[in-house]
Design a protein around this motif. Structure first.
Motif, PDB file in Angstrom:
ATOM      1  N   TYR A   1       0.845  -1.195   0.000  1.00 15.28           N
ATOM      2  CA  TYR A   1       0.000   0.000   0.000  1.00 15.28           C
ATOM      3  C   TYR A   1       0.880   1.245   0.000  1.00 15.28           C
ATOM      4  N   LYS A   2       0.757   2.041  -1.059  1.00 13.89           N
ATOM      5  CA  LYS A   2       1.516   3.290  -1.206  1.00 13.89           C
ATOM      6  C   LYS A   2       3.003   3.083  -0.924  1.00 13.89           C
ATOM      7  N   GLY A   3       3.535   2.004  -1.466  1.00 10.96           N
ATOM      8  CA  GLY A   3       4.955   1.708  -1.339  1.00 10.96           C
ATOM      9  C   GLY A   3       5.360   1.042  -0.033  1.00 10.96           C
ATOM     10  N   ILE A   4       4.394   0.780   0.856  1.00  8.29           N
ATOM     11  CA  ILE A   4       4.700   0.152   2.144  1.00  8.29           C
ATOM     12  C   ILE A   4       4.438  -1.344   2.043  1.00  8.29           C
ATOM     13  N   ASP A   5       5.484  -2.134   2.220  1.00  8.70           N
ATOM     14  CA  ASP A   5       5.353  -3.584   2.164  1.00  8.70           C
ATOM     15  C   ASP A   5       4.641  -4.072   3.422  1.00  8.70           C
TER      16      ASP A   5
ATOM     17  N   PHE B   1      -4.209  -2.364   3.552  1.00  8.12           N
ATOM     18  CA  PHE B   1      -3.414  -3.382   2.869  1.00  8.12           C
ATOM     19  C   PHE B   1      -4.271  -4.510   2.291  1.00  8.12           C
ATOM     20  N   ALA B   2      -5.561  -4.492   2.583  1.00  8.14           N
ATOM     21  CA  ALA B   2      -6.426  -5.603   2.200  1.00  8.14           C
ATOM     22  C   ALA B   2      -6.625  -5.675   0.689  1.00  8.14           C
TER      23      ALA B   2
ATOM     24  N   LEU C   1       1.019   2.503  17.127  1.00  9.77           N
ATOM     25  CA  LEU C   1       1.433   1.723  15.968  1.00  9.77           C
ATOM     26  C   LEU C   1       1.783   2.660  14.826  1.00  9.77           C
ATOM     27  N   PRO C   2       2.523   2.168  13.826  1.00  3.48           N
ATOM     28  CA  PRO C   2       2.970   3.055  12.740  1.00  3.48           C
ATOM     29  C   PRO C   2       1.846   3.508  11.840  1.00  3.48           C
TER      30      PRO C   2
ATOM     31  N   THR D   1       0.126   8.260   6.376  1.00  3.95           N
ATOM     32  CA  THR D   1      -0.127   7.509   5.135  1.00  3.95           C
ATOM     33  C   THR D   1      -1.250   6.495   5.343  1.00  3.95           C
ATOM     34  N   LEU D   2      -1.283   5.889   6.522  1.00  9.75           N
ATOM     35  CA  LEU D   2      -2.330   4.910   6.817  1.00  9.75           C
ATOM     36  C   LEU D   2      -3.513   5.597   7.501  1.00  9.75           C
TER      37      LEU D   2
END
Length: 203
Positions: A38-42, A86-87, A195-196, A201-202
């Motif tokens: 998601y948006k470059g985040i693995d 991320f789903a 949490l991050p 971004t999230l």
């Protein structure tokens, strides 16, 4: 004879190492099932960062439960307990592994589990889509506090007020878990775990 034994030992060690690596890879794949970048985040990098943020949470809970009381834990939902961003399939959102483990520990320890979300929900006559999504992902659910129609409060104000309501019902909130400061600021929890969200971004 000795050289043959040595070769057999080396072969056995190599096979054991291969199985260990394979097992680790399978575990990694399992916890990211149903997820995508998601948006470059693995997603695996994100789950590792979640693990880091929750690294003391299990021990913290165990220690606090031993002291007794009518205890509760509060979770945010999107990208805290459900891997929403991320789903791959929004009708089958995977659980966030670290939060899932903590929620199951809470259930087994007799700690009441509350979710406070900015998601809207108007009806009280049928389960919300949020409850269905949480239960489908395997998360134990006690109570969910949604944003209700006409509630114009800011996120932090609303979430803090719900924590006060939980306390008014006689609970001590021992842990509050969220990925935004609006989930956590405002007090009314003994411990908080951020949490991050990668600078917003999230969700």
């Amino acid at each position: 004879m000795q050289s043959r034994i040595a070769r057999l030992v080396l072969t056995a060690v190599a096979m054991l190492m291969a199985c260990t690596v394979l097992g680790a890879g399978t575990a990694t794949a399992a916890r990211t099932d149903g997820m995508q970048t998601y948006k470059g985040i693995d997603p695996e990098r994100w789950l590792r960062d979640v693990d880091t943020a929750l690294s003391t949470a299990s021990a913290d809970m165990s220690g606090r439960v031993a002291q007794g009381g009518k205890l509760a834990i509060v979770f945010d939902i999107d990208d805290t307990t459900l891997a929403t961003d991320f789903a791959i399939d929004r009708d089958n959102i995977p659980a966030v592994d670290g939060s899932l483990k903590l929620a199951k520990q809470a259930e087994q320890s007799g700690v009441a589990i509350f979710y406070i979300t900015n998601r809207n929900y108007a009806s009280t006559s049928k389960p919300s889509k949020t409850r269905i999504a949480l239960e489908r992902a395997g998360l134990p659910v006690h109570t969910i506090y949604h944003r209700t129609p006409g509630d114009s409060r800011g996120k932090q104000e609303m979430k803090t007020a719900y924590r006060v309501q939980i306390e008014d019902d006689g609970y001590t909130i021992i842990q509050n878990v969220g990925n935004n400061w609006t989930d956590l600021n405002g007090g009314h929890a003994e411990r908080t775990y951020k949490l991050p969200d990668y600078d917003g971004t999230l969700q």
